[in-house]
Design a protein around this motif. Structure first.
Motif, PDB file in Angstrom:
ATOM      1  N   GLU A 188       0.722 -38.392  21.063  1.00  0.00           N
ATOM      2  CA  GLU A 188       0.971 -39.403  22.094  1.00  0.00           C
ATOM      3  C   GLU A 188       2.456 -39.519  22.412  1.00  0.00           C
ATOM      4  N   LEU A 189       3.305 -39.364  21.405  1.00  0.00           N
ATOM      5  CA  LEU A 189       4.750 -39.453  21.614  1.00  0.00           C
ATOM      6  C   LEU A 189       5.293 -38.231  22.352  1.00  0.00           C
ATOM      7  N   LEU A 190       4.897 -37.037  21.931  1.00  0.00           N
ATOM      8  CA  LEU A 190       5.459 -35.805  22.491  1.00  0.00           C
ATOM      9  C   LEU A 190       4.936 -35.485  23.883  1.00  0.00           C
ATOM     10  N   ASN A 215       7.795 -42.905  11.241  1.00  0.00           N
ATOM     11  CA  ASN A 215       9.162 -42.445  11.424  1.00  0.00           C
ATOM     12  C   ASN A 215       9.190 -41.466  12.603  1.00  0.00           C
ATOM     13  N   PRO A 216       9.935 -41.764  13.679  1.00  0.00           N
ATOM     14  CA  PRO A 216       9.944 -40.878  14.857  1.00  0.00           C
ATOM     15  C   PRO A 216      10.459 -39.478  14.556  1.00  0.00           C
ATOM     16  N   GLU A 217      11.394 -39.356  13.613  1.00  0.00           N
ATOM     17  CA  GLU A 217      11.904 -38.028  13.264  1.00  0.00           C
ATOM     18  C   GLU A 217      10.822 -37.171  12.625  1.00  0.00           C
ATOM     19  N   ARG A 218       9.986 -37.788  11.780  1.00  0.00           N
ATOM     20  CA  ARG A 218       8.875 -37.048  11.166  1.00  0.00           C
ATOM     21  C   ARG A 218       7.848 -36.656  12.222  1.00  0.00           C
ATOM     22  N   GLU A 229      -0.942 -39.958  11.844  1.00  0.00           N
ATOM     23  CA  GLU A 229       0.357 -39.388  12.191  1.00  0.00           C
ATOM     24  C   GLU A 229       0.220 -38.364  13.312  1.00  0.00           C
ATOM     25  N   ILE A 230      -0.807 -37.531  13.257  1.00  0.00           N
ATOM     26  CA  ILE A 230      -1.022 -36.518  14.295  1.00  0.00           C
ATOM     27  C   ILE A 230      -1.286 -37.194  15.628  1.00  0.00           C
ATOM     28  N   LYS A 231      -2.100 -38.237  15.613  1.00  0.00           N
ATOM     29  CA  LYS A 231      -2.394 -38.971  16.850  1.00  0.00           C
ATOM     30  C   LYS A 231      -1.112 -39.551  17.443  1.00  0.00           C
ATOM     31  N   ALA A 232      -0.293 -40.184  16.614  1.00  0.00           N
ATOM     32  CA  ALA A 232       0.957 -40.783  17.093  1.00  0.00           C
ATOM     33  C   ALA A 232       1.917 -39.707  17.600  1.00  0.00           C
TER      34      ALA A 232
END
Length: 108
Positions: free
Chosen positions: A57-59, A12-15, A51-54
């Motif tokens: 990478e997203l931020l 979930n991108p919001e999470r 989740e931390i990895k994603a």
């Protein structure tokens, strides 16, 4: 027949946007950034390694090699006769792939 499932989990991108609380700025963190290409983050307590990895990478638009997680226990503190304890928190050591870096000092 359906296509083979991919190994990239969807989050979930919001999470992901709320997962990382702050970078940990310390002597050890600076040393790890210079020598091992690692960055240390304070994350929410129920965060998982994928989740931390994603989230990183997203931020920060970098490639993450691996993530190590450490639970930091809160210190015991005294207030006169009363003994209390600070809240524990979770720390994530994020190893970046070679050639990648996160610059926290850049202007917005």
């Amino acid at each position: 027949m359906s296509a083979a499932p991919t190994n990239t989990p969807k989050f979930n991108p919001e999470r992901l946007m709320t997962l990382i609380l702050a970078p940990v700025v310390s002597e050890k963190g600076t040393y790890l950034a210079d020598t091992r290409n690692q960055v240390i983050f304070r994350v929410i307590n129920d965060a998982t390694k994928p989740e931390i990895k994603a989230a990183v990478e997203l931020l920060f638009k970098v490639e993450v090699e691996s993530v190590s997680v450490l639970n930091v226990h809160g210190k015991e503190k005294r207030f006169g006769r009363t003994v209390g304890r600070r809240r524990g928190w979770k720390k994530a050591y994020v190893s970046l792939k070679s050639g990648q870096e996160i610059n926290f000092a850049q202007e917005v």
